[in-house]
Design an enzyme around this catalytic site. Sequence first.
Site, mmCIF file in Angstrom:
data_model
loop_
_atom_site.group_PDB
_atom_site.id
_atom_site.type_symbol
_atom_site.label_atom_id
_atom_site.label_comp_id
_atom_site.label_asym_id
_atom_site.label_seq_id
_atom_site.Cartn_x
_atom_site.Cartn_y
_atom_site.Cartn_z
ATOM 1 N N CYS A 124 77.607 -32.047 13.750
ATOM 2 C CA CYS A 124 76.254 -31.517 13.901
ATOM 3 C C CYS A 124 75.373 -32.502 14.664
ATOM 4 C CB CYS A 124 75.627 -31.227 12.535
ATOM 5 S SG CYS A 124 76.518 -29.994 11.568
ATOM 6 N N THR A 125 74.428 -31.978 15.422
ATOM 7 C CA THR A 125 73.510 -32.846 16.159
ATOM 8 C C THR A 125 72.438 -33.432 15.241
ATOM 9 O OG1 THR A 125 72.179 -30.900 16.749
ATOM 10 C CG2 THR A 125 73.857 -31.617 18.332
#
Length: 211
Positions: A109-110
Amino acid sequence: MFYFPSTFKAPPHPQLCFLSSSSLFTKPNLKNPETALINKSRLQFKSLTCTSTNPEMGTSTNHRLQLLASEFRSLTEPIDRVKRLLDYAAVLPPLEESARVPANKVTGCTTQVWLEVVMDDRGRMRFRADSDSEITKGFCSCLITVLDGSDPEEVLRVKTEDLTEMNVGVHGKAVSRVNTWQNVLVSMKKRTHFLVTRQEEDKIGDFSVWV
């Protein structure tokens, strides 16, 4: 990190939340820079009406999934979907600091996302999650709304294609946001599979003791 009932406390039953047309209130000011555009628009959002998803009341995982998909499908503008995600983020229970450990982080995930998974004493899956991004918290809240309290088989049957209506994007962030909620869903399914496998192994071990 995976838990069995003795080490994880979850609500008696999950809550399924829907937006109602009554009782508008002003959204609290959010510190996350990614919500600056929405804050400038003086976003207001509607109250959430919650109903119990106690399986004894007949609300199936598939029914909750269809309700969520229909809710987002009705929002044709991307910015409206972002606002709705912030509505869901606002009702996601906070995750205590002790649960924000590397073992609970969702990879890929960013933003930072933490996920706790438990199989309760009735064999149903319970989920808790949090993120340092309000929009990501909204995604997590949506997934928990659908999957919390489900049988393991129901969790494992859910596909990313079932939730494409949640896809949103502002300022070119559509791809990263899609990847985020898909990664959370994949983690939910993987950890569910792990707990199911462990439960089956424990049953085999108990049986071998008696043979």
